[in-house]
Design a protein around this motif. Structure first.
Motif, PDB file in Angstrom:
ATOM      1  N   VAL A  35     -35.901  27.127 -14.825  1.00  0.00           N
ATOM      2  CA  VAL A  35     -35.038  28.310 -14.755  1.00  0.00           C
ATOM      3  C   VAL A  35     -35.723  29.528 -15.357  1.00  0.00           C
ATOM      4  O   VAL A  35     -35.606  30.640 -14.843  1.00  0.00           O
ATOM      5  CB  VAL A  35     -33.699  28.027 -15.467  1.00  0.00           C
ATOM      6  CG1 VAL A  35     -32.823  29.279 -15.488  1.00  0.00           C
ATOM      7  CG2 VAL A  35     -32.961  26.880 -14.789  1.00  0.00           C
ATOM      8  N   LEU A  36     -36.476  29.325 -16.437  1.00  0.00           N
ATOM      9  CA  LEU A  36     -37.060  30.447 -17.163  1.00  0.00           C
ATOM     10  C   LEU A  36     -38.090  31.212 -16.327  1.00  0.00           C
ATOM     11  O   LEU A  36     -38.045  32.447 -16.246  1.00  0.00           O
ATOM     12  CB  LEU A  36     -37.711  29.938 -18.450  1.00  0.00           C
ATOM     13  CG  LEU A  36     -38.425  30.989 -19.300  1.00  0.00           C
ATOM     14  CD1 LEU A  36     -37.431  32.046 -19.779  1.00  0.00           C
ATOM     15  CD2 LEU A  36     -39.126  30.325 -20.479  1.00  0.00           C
ATOM     16  N   LEU A  37     -39.016  30.497 -15.710  1.00  0.00           N
ATOM     17  CA  LEU A  37     -40.084  31.186 -14.966  1.00  0.00           C
ATOM     18  C   LEU A  37     -39.536  31.983 -13.768  1.00  0.00           C
ATOM     19  O   LEU A  37     -39.936  33.135 -13.566  1.00  0.00           O
ATOM     20  CB  LEU A  37     -41.154  30.187 -14.546  1.00  0.00           C
ATOM     21  CG  LEU A  37     -41.911  29.524 -15.711  1.00  0.00           C
ATOM     22  CD1 LEU A  37     -42.939  28.516 -15.202  1.00  0.00           C
ATOM     23  CD2 LEU A  37     -42.579  30.566 -16.598  1.00  0.00           C
ATOM     24  N   PRO A  38     -38.641  31.410 -12.940  1.00  0.00           N
ATOM     25  CA  PRO A  38     -38.047  32.239 -11.879  1.00  0.00           C
ATOM     26  C   PRO A  38     -37.231  33.416 -12.412  1.00  0.00           C
ATOM     27  O   PRO A  38     -37.244  34.501 -11.822  1.00  0.00           O
ATOM     28  CB  PRO A  38     -37.158  31.259 -11.110  1.00  0.00           C
ATOM     29  CG  PRO A  38     -37.767  29.923 -11.362  1.00  0.00           C
ATOM     30  CD  PRO A  38     -38.264  29.997 -12.773  1.00  0.00           C
ATOM     31  N   LEU A  39     -36.520  33.216 -13.528  1.00  0.00           N
ATOM     32  CA  LEU A  39     -35.746  34.320 -14.091  1.00  0.00           C
ATOM     33  C   LEU A  39     -36.660  35.432 -14.578  1.00  0.00           C
ATOM     34  O   LEU A  39     -36.352  36.624 -14.426  1.00  0.00           O
ATOM     35  CB  LEU A  39     -34.852  33.825 -15.231  1.00  0.00           C
ATOM     36  CG  LEU A  39     -33.505  33.231 -14.841  1.00  0.00           C
ATOM     37  CD1 LEU A  39     -32.746  32.788 -16.087  1.00  0.00           C
ATOM     38  CD2 LEU A  39     -32.667  34.218 -14.033  1.00  0.00           C
ATOM     39  N   LEU A  52     -39.526  35.163  -4.409  1.00  0.00           N
ATOM     40  CA  LEU A  52     -38.907  34.121  -5.220  1.00  0.00           C
ATOM     41  C   LEU A  52     -38.956  32.778  -4.487  1.00  0.00           C
ATOM     42  O   LEU A  52     -39.203  31.732  -5.102  1.00  0.00           O
ATOM     43  CB  LEU A  52     -37.461  34.491  -5.542  1.00  0.00           C
ATOM     44  CG  LEU A  52     -36.690  33.475  -6.399  1.00  0.00           C
ATOM     45  CD1 LEU A  52     -37.357  33.293  -7.762  1.00  0.00           C
ATOM     46  CD2 LEU A  52     -35.232  33.903  -6.577  1.00  0.00           C
ATOM     47  N   GLY A  53     -38.722  32.805  -3.175  1.00  0.00           N
ATOM     48  CA  GLY A  53     -38.809  31.580  -2.400  1.00  0.00           C
ATOM     49  C   GLY A  53     -40.198  30.971  -2.459  1.00  0.00           C
ATOM     50  O   GLY A  53     -40.355  29.759  -2.602  1.00  0.00           O
ATOM     51  N   VAL A  54     -41.238  31.810  -2.357  1.00  0.00           N
ATOM     52  CA  VAL A  54     -42.614  31.324  -2.445  1.00  0.00           C
ATOM     53  C   VAL A  54     -42.892  30.756  -3.830  1.00  0.00           C
ATOM     54  O   VAL A  54     -43.523  29.684  -3.977  1.00  0.00           O
ATOM     55  CB  VAL A  54     -43.608  32.457  -2.119  1.00  0.00           C
ATOM     56  CG1 VAL A  54     -45.038  32.027  -2.440  1.00  0.00           C
ATOM     57  CG2 VAL A  54     -43.497  32.862  -0.656  1.00  0.00           C
ATOM     58  N   LEU A  55     -42.433  31.437  -4.875  1.00  0.00           N
ATOM     59  CA  LEU A  55     -42.654  30.968  -6.246  1.00  0.00           C
ATOM     60  C   LEU A  55     -42.041  29.585  -6.453  1.00  0.00           C
ATOM     61  O   LEU A  55     -42.698  28.671  -6.987  1.00  0.00           O
ATOM     62  CB  LEU A  55     -42.064  31.968  -7.244  1.00  0.00           C
ATOM     63  CG  LEU A  55     -42.181  31.594  -8.725  1.00  0.00           C
ATOM     64  CD1 LEU A  55     -43.639  31.596  -9.159  1.00  0.00           C
ATOM     65  CD2 LEU A  55     -41.372  32.550  -9.597  1.00  0.00           C
ATOM     66  N   ARG A  56     -40.809  29.404  -6.021  1.00  0.00           N
ATOM     67  CA  ARG A  56     -40.161  28.110  -6.190  1.00  0.00           C
ATOM     68  C   ARG A  56     -40.803  27.051  -5.296  1.00  0.00           C
ATOM     69  O   ARG A  56     -40.923  25.889  -5.674  1.00  0.00           O
ATOM     70  CB  ARG A  56     -38.663  28.217  -5.900  1.00  0.00           C
ATOM     71  CG  ARG A  56     -37.929  29.155  -6.859  1.00  0.00           C
ATOM     72  CD  ARG A  56     -36.425  29.035  -6.758  1.00  0.00           C
ATOM     73  NE  ARG A  56     -35.989  27.741  -7.263  1.00  0.00           N
ATOM     74  CZ  ARG A  56     -35.443  26.780  -6.520  1.00  0.00           C
ATOM     75  NH1 ARG A  56     -35.286  26.951  -5.217  1.00  0.00           N
ATOM     76  NH2 ARG A  56     -35.069  25.643  -7.056  1.00  0.00           N
ATOM     77  N   ALA A  57     -41.242  27.432  -4.117  1.00  0.00           N
ATOM     78  CA  ALA A  57     -41.905  26.479  -3.219  1.00  0.00           C
ATOM     79  C   ALA A  57     -43.221  25.991  -3.819  1.00  0.00           C
ATOM     80  O   ALA A  57     -43.539  24.794  -3.744  1.00  0.00           O
ATOM     81  CB  ALA A  57     -42.150  27.120  -1.858  1.00  0.00           C
ATOM     82  N   VAL A  58     -43.989  26.892  -4.402  1.00  0.00           N
ATOM     83  CA  VAL A  58     -45.268  26.505  -5.012  1.00  0.00           C
ATOM     84  C   VAL A  58     -45.032  25.544  -6.178  1.00  0.00           C
ATOM     85  O   VAL A  58     -45.769  24.562  -6.352  1.00  0.00           O
ATOM     86  CB  VAL A  58     -46.039  27.758  -5.472  1.00  0.00           C
ATOM     87  CG1 VAL A  58     -47.222  27.374  -6.356  1.00  0.00           C
ATOM     88  CG2 VAL A  58     -46.516  28.555  -4.267  1.00  0.00           C
TER      89      VAL A  58
END
Length: 427
Positions: A35-39, A52-58
């Motif tokens: 949660v912290l890194l995406p936030l 954000l989608g790319v970040l979570r996908a990676v």
């Protein structure tokens, strides 16, 4: 009867206690960083939906790229070794982010590298702790052992999102990430205390090891359904979470602390679900409990698009929905893990866990990308509704399979035994 044959004996086992403490703390670090890194990316770097989608996908790509190979390694190495080095690696990766942020150089590319590294090491740890549990707890008491471990994971689900939300709002990014790194150090110290000797079965060479796990899962109707249900759930849930992390701060205008509170509500709900899993499957049947819990838990998320504003009623509704989702989701998790471990021989535990991780969690990067695309091209509420509706494919697949018809007793292992050899040198 051995000291591990009854529930109190599990807690008298010092190695099980070390595993339990280390796994709990590691899950706290994992849930916090998830949660912290995406936030940080949303609130500090101001990324858009696609980024954000790319970040979570990676961050979730290692589930797809590494899970099968990790399963082979876990079946050949001492699980303690895998877990302690996974903790060390994650602590170092997050520590590096803290240093870069302190120097003012934090950017999206840095986060992409780190979320991939943390995700890869989390695959190693998660497969290893599931295999390790089977080596510490008698097969007849897997439900109790899993209930204890999953209950502790619930506490991490409570603390992790709340901690991430508060840190993202109250402290600077370097301190927030450094604190998350220290959690993995604590996990390392606990796991390192495990002393139990782990015999490692003789294994076939090369790719045959991976094929053996794939063939076993494909040939077992119960495990095949677990893969299908997990794939449907994880893909849709990853899409939903990408849209959700944009919906909460930008459409509902919630602060980081309130977002953490809302997400943390899954924690106490999951604790309730883990406790219910101790008795409900034996009373009503494993299949019935799985179908009912998946239907209720996934179905409650269909109400999310109806929420508006940052009023007290909106926050209370979010908390209630997450409580129900957490309770039902954890009930499914504990029950499915007990079923999976019961039908799998010991020498295949790592590869079967990794195969199911590959089939289910391996789709999360694609789901995260799909969520980013949905949120970028559709109204955010429509994107949430589509993703939540997709999650209902999971209970449907259970209803149509032998998994949904399991009775009150766990199925037995149907596979020839394999003799053991001493642990590999890297263990």
């Amino acid at each position: 009867m051995s000291s591990r044959s009854v529930a109190p004996g599990v807690w008298r086992n010092s190695d099980f206690r070390s595993l339990w403490v280390g796994q709990t703390v590691s899950q706290l670090g994992e849930q916090t960083s998830l949660v912290l890194l995406p936030l940080i990316a949303v609130l500090t770097l101001h990324v858009d939906a696609a980024q954000l989608g790319v970040l979570r996908a990676v961050g979730q790509a290692p589930q797809l790229l590494l899970a099968l190979l990790v399963g082979v390694g876990v079946d050949r190495w001492r699980t303690r070794t895998v877990m302690v080095w996974s903790d060390v690696g994650r602590a170092l990766a997050l520590g590096a982010v803290a240093v870069v942020a302190l120097l003012g150089g934090l950017g999206l590319w840095t986060l992409l590298v780190v979320v991939f590294a943390v995700g890869a090491l989390s695959v190693f740890f998660d497969v290893a702790y599931q295999a390790s549990l089977v080596r510490l707890v008698e097969r007849d008491h897997l439900l109790q052992g899993n209930s204890a471990v999953e209950a502790s994971r619930s506490a991490a689900q409570l603390g992790g999102p709340a901690l991430a939300g508060m840190m993202s709002s109250l402290v600077a990014a370097p301190l927030a990430v450094a604190s998350s790194a220290l959690v993995f150090v604590a996990s390392f110290l606990a796991i390192a205390r495990i002393r139990r000797h782990e015999p490692v079965p003789r294994q076939p060479d090369g790719p045959r090891r991976i094929y053996q796990g794939l063939r076993f899962v494909a040939g077992n109707s119960v495990l095949r359904t677990v893969c299908l249900a997990s794939a449907a759930f994880q893909f849709s849930f990853a899409a939903l979470m990408t849209a959700y992390l944009l919906f909460l701060p930008r459409d509902l205008h919630l602060s980081g602390a309130v977002i953490g509170l809302a997400l943390a509500a899954t924690g106490p709900g999951a604790l309730v679900g883990a406790l219910l899993a101790r008795n409900l499957p034996r009373r009503f049947g494993y299949g019935s409990v799985l179908v009912a819990a998946a239907t209720i838990g996934n179905g409650v998320l269909l109400c999310l698009p109806a929420l508006h504003g940052n009023s007290v009623s909106t926050v209370c509704t979010l908390i209630a929905a997450n409580l129900v989702f957490g309770a039902c989701g954890q009930l499914v998790n504990v029950t499915i893990m007990a079923v999976r471990q019961a039908v799998t021989p010991d020498f295949l535990q790592g590869r079967v866990a990794a195969t199911i991780t590959f089939a289910g969690m391996g789709l999360t990067p694609l789901g995260a990308l799909a969520g980013g695309l949905l949120a970028g091209h559709l109204p955010i509420r429509t994107a949430l509704l589509v993703a939540a509706a997709g999650m209902m494919a999971s209970p449907v697949s259970m209803v149509l399979s032998p998994l949904g018809r399991l009775g009150r007793t766990l199925p037995a292992v149907k596979y020839p035994a394999v003799p053991s050899t001493p642990p590999a040198s890297c263990g």
